[in-house]
Scaffold this active site. Sequence first.
Site, PDB file in Angstrom:
ATOM      1  N   LEU A 179      -4.365  -8.808   5.717  1.00 47.95           N
ATOM      2  CA  LEU A 179      -4.892  -8.269   6.974  1.00 47.95           C
ATOM      3  C   LEU A 179      -4.520  -6.795   7.120  1.00 47.95           C
ATOM      4  CD1 LEU A 179      -6.227  -8.525   9.756  1.00 47.95           C
ATOM      5  CD2 LEU A 179      -4.057  -9.453  10.621  1.00 47.95           C
ATOM      6  N   LYS A 180      -3.292  -6.447   6.752  1.00 47.81           N
ATOM      7  CA  LYS A 180      -2.849  -5.053   6.875  1.00 47.81           C
ATOM      8  C   LYS A 180      -3.734  -4.119   6.042  1.00 47.81           C
ATOM      9  CE  LYS A 180      -0.552  -1.345   7.712  1.00 47.81           C
ATOM     10  NZ  LYS A 180       0.762  -0.996   7.163  1.00 47.81           N
ATOM     11  N   LEU A 181      -4.154  -4.541   4.868  1.00 44.24           N
ATOM     12  CA  LEU A 181      -5.009  -3.692   4.037  1.00 44.24           C
ATOM     13  C   LEU A 181      -6.374  -3.477   4.688  1.00 44.24           C
ATOM     14  CD1 LEU A 181      -4.278  -4.787   0.360  1.00 44.24           C
ATOM     15  CD2 LEU A 181      -3.183  -3.002   1.738  1.00 44.24           C
TER      16      LEU A 181
END
Length: 302
Positions: A179-181
């Site tokens: 999700l962070k990417l």
Amino acid sequence: MTSNAADAAPQRPVVAVLGTGIMGSGMARSLLRAGLDVRAWNRTHSKAAPLAADGATVTETAEEAVRGADVVLTMLNDGPSVAAALAAAAGGLHAGQVLLQSSTVGPEATVDLAQRTADLGPVYLDAPVSGTKQPAEQGALTVFVSGPSAVRAKAEPVLDAIGQRTVWVGEVPGAASRLKLVVNTWVITMVNNIAECLNLAEGLGVDPQTFLDVMKGGPLDSAYLQGKSAAVLSGDLTPSFTLSTALKDTRLILDAARSSGVRLDLVAASADRFARAEAAGHGDEDMIATYYAGRAPEKDGD
């Protein structure tokens, strides 16, 4: 029989912060404001030393920082840096601890770090954050977390101190890093879009402030557009997130995209811009220094 009030007071969690750069130092101060006991360690001791004035215990070694801590928070540059910190801290890590791994390392490194952590005893939480220097200092980050829900209660005092929002995205480490990417893809393309608009304005002889005034208050305006543009126009590129770190994250995104069969043309172009700006000496400046990758070269005689 009466008990002493001090004896009845709940014990404050002890948090070891490994990595006290721009983000880690801000997070450590947020933890201290929340009343948690903080031990801080950084490979370059001078970067951790100022936290002593805020109430942190600054340790000489990573092992000393983590020994007896309830939660270990890692905020370092990349996967190899986290692995090195875990190796340095190994003698003080044990079962019953929670490792809150908040560095952006990508899904592949997350799997490796989770296994290393399991071998050392603590429970691993994949917990990258969204935000830069100011939100870190204000305890206003968004934290994405994946890992065993059984340790949520132990991690929550730390998560509540460093973030304004915690998003639990799964039981298995790696989901939060993925999700962070995706979130970073939005940020990276946005910052390069701002830089290119300013580059084009300069090239066409348009006053950049006129462009910003036209956008201001409209549906396409944002605080990010105005703030990053102001940094360029004022020449103040004090980093809230360095260009070199943004380049590292961009390469992680491209690696993940390739492994999943996705083509990201804008991110690839962003990596090229960041790399050119870094090569020109702007790596330690704020990531909006990607602006310098698009400036028209000076003509002979100018």
